[in-house]
Design an enzyme around this catalytic site. Structure first.
Site, PDB file in Angstrom:
ATOM      1  N   GLU A  26       0.555  -1.338  -0.022  1.00 27.83           N
ATOM      2  CA  GLU A  26      -0.004   0.058   0.001  1.00 27.83           C
ATOM      3  C   GLU A  26       0.919   1.354  -0.015  1.00 27.83           C
ATOM      4  OE1 GLU A  26      -4.075  -1.692   1.902  1.00 27.83           O
ATOM      5  OE2 GLU A  26      -2.531  -0.435   3.437  1.00 27.83           O
ATOM      6  N   GLU A  47      -5.467  -8.433  -1.364  1.00 29.43           N
ATOM      7  CA  GLU A  47      -6.050  -8.097  -0.113  1.00 29.43           C
ATOM      8  C   GLU A  47      -7.712  -7.687  -0.440  1.00 29.43           C
ATOM      9  OE1 GLU A  47      -4.774  -5.618   3.092  1.00 29.43           O
ATOM     10  OE2 GLU A  47      -2.386  -6.107   2.722  1.00 29.43           O
TER      11      GLU A  47
END
Ligand code: BGP
Length: 490
Positions: A187, A384
């Site tokens: 991320e 994810e």
């Protein structure tokens, strides 16, 4: 006339699996020579991100004041064989996990790796291989060694590029014979809102000055390019991906001002890092983005050699997390805001929210995947996705139909994108076994197919139990995504 049927099935080599991160499940934080990582200084509880964002946070670990749930995780460090056997029972084709940098280089600055750290991951990877599970390794999942955060100021310091390169070379040279997929920075774009996680920077070390955040990103772009170079030099078949926090963004209404604000938000949040890592160059709008903070490119320390490296070694594929979408409204104050995965926004009246206020939006996944594929034409790996929820554990069982509904709707959303031509490599739902939450340090916020008997106070047996979703996901994988029915006995 016969009806044209679109291809909605998953490719035969689709990588079904699950995802975790070392700091959130391993525990064993000071065992076998491991050094502390930044997460070991993160207190547990809903105030976690506020504490880390405060001016007086200075990385001190003070057990008198706080609980530190990442120190014990779910004790995967001692139970990984049992856990991987459960993943194998579900039929996992792959398992995404991270290698804790400070287990291999305890301070980050050593020149020789910690052999016991390498031995642990050797054993874990061999266990995966034994069960025919392909390891998918995150090189940096919010896990900078604490020493580098305290003494070097985190990723704004270029010396981190050098020490990270040593870590990456060690990992790829040691494990690259058995591992074919690596992800660079988890991320990476989340530093736009919380630089503490990905960049190991806090207000007391300058995290509030945007110049430092952009410099840290630049240093990570260079480190990402070097990781691609290392991997491809070692074995041309190894694939390296970036990792993006995707929050599909909608204009709140058709007011052109909101449409433009949404375009800008997409550029600044969803695309900036990926543009550099995939296209190998800073996008044209960088000047406008920097000007918002009264900065220019000349304020950043970027050498010609670094820019050439970034251009020469883009990533092979895009990986992403997707939990929620966000709505943008700059023309009126609707009063209602929504929580989210490190990024909030205006409340979208068309969506329901999770127990933690994240807005549930499977259609947003289709839109996000198609926007990314249209923009880059690169394979995409969803590494994810999932629902953080409270589970009711009774008599060894959890009837988590809400989790099944969430995952089912997102798999259907993936099928729509596949039918539209998106090249999807795989799907690894987050926290396939319950683990410590990143944003709140809670155990109560659970994502897993496997229940872990452990609570927020650190009490419990650590025993593992199969939830209803365990059997559901087993059936999904066995049918390669064709059977999503929740009609199963448990
Ligand atoms: C992402 C992180 C993960 C993970 C997940 C769920 O931001 O990459 O580490 O934890 O979100 O978030 P949380 O644990 O805060 O519910």
């Amino acid at each position: 006339m016969t009806r044209v049927e679109l291809q909605t099935g998953f490719p035969s080599d689709f990588l079904w699996g699950g995802a975790t991160a070392a700091n959130q499940l391993e525990g064993g934080w000071d065992e076998d020579g491991r050094g502390p990582s930044i997460d070991d200084a993160f207190p547990g509880g809903k105030e976690r991100l506020n504490i880390l964002s405060s001016e007086d946070f200075d990385w001190t670990i003070d057990p008198q004041k706080y609980r530190y749930p990442n120190h014990i995780g779910i004790d995967h460090y001692h139970r990984y064989k049992e856990d991987i056997a459960l993943f194998a029972e579900m039929g996992f084709k792959c398992y995404r996990f991270s290698i804790s940098w400070s287990r291999i280089f305890p301070k980050g600055t050593e020149t020789e790796p910690n052999q016991k750290g390498l031995a642990f991951y050797d054993s874990l990877i061999n266990e995966c291989v034994k069960h025919h599970i392909e390891p998918v390794i995150t090189l940096a999942h919010y896990e900078t060694p604490l020493y580098l955060a305290k003494h070097y100021g985190g990723w704004q310091n270029k010396q981190l590029v050098t020490v990270f390169d040593r870590f990456v070379k060690t990992v790829i040279h040691h494990f690259g014979d058995r591992c074919h997929y690596f992800l660079t920075f988890n991320e990476i774009n989340s530093a736009a809102t919380f630089p503490v996680l990905g960049q190991a920077m806090v207000p007391s070390t300058g995290a509030k000055q945007k110049k430092n955040v952009f410099q840290a990103w630049h240093n990570q772009f260079v480190a990402s390019a070097m990781a691609v170079q290392t991997a491809h030099t070692f074995d041309a078949d190894i694939k390296v991906g970036n990792m993006l926090l995707l929050a599909t963004s909608y204009a709140y209404n058709a007011d052109p001002k909101n449409q433009l604000a949404t375009l800008r938000h997409n550029q600044d949040f969803n695309y900036f890092c990926t543009d550099v890592q995939v296209r190998g160059a800073y996008p044209a709008y960088t000047k406008r983005l920097l000007a918002q903070y009264n900065l220019t490119l000349a304020d950043l320390d970027r050498t010609e050699a670094e820019l050439a490296l970034i251009q020469q070694y883009p990533v092979d594929f895009i990986s992403l997390s997707y939990y929620m979408s966000t709505a943008i409204n700059v023309t009126e104050d609707t009063g209602a805001t929504a929580n989210g995965n490190l990024i909030g926004g205006v409340k979208n009246p068309y969506l329901k929210s999770s127990d933690w206020g994240w807005q549930i939006d499977p259609t947003g996944l289709t839109i996000g995947l198609e926007e990314l594929y249209d923009r880059y034409q690169k394979p995409i790996f969803i590494v994810e996705n999932g629902l953080g929820a409270r589970d009711d554990f009774k008599d060894g069982k959890v009837y988590d139909d809400y989790r099944i509904d969430f995952l089912k709707s997102h798999i259907e959303a993936m099928q729509v994108a596949i039918a539209d031509g998106v090249e999807l490599m795989g799907y690894t739902p987050w926290g396939c076994i319950d683990l410590v939450s990143a944003s709140t340090g809670e155990m109560a916020k659970r994502y897993g197919f496997i229940y872990v008997d452990l609570d927020d106070a650190g009490e419990g047996t650590f025993d593992r139990f199969k939830k209803k979703s365990f059997y559901w996901y087993q059936q999904v994988i066995a049918s390669n995504g064709a059977n999503l029915s929740n009609d199963l006995s448990y």
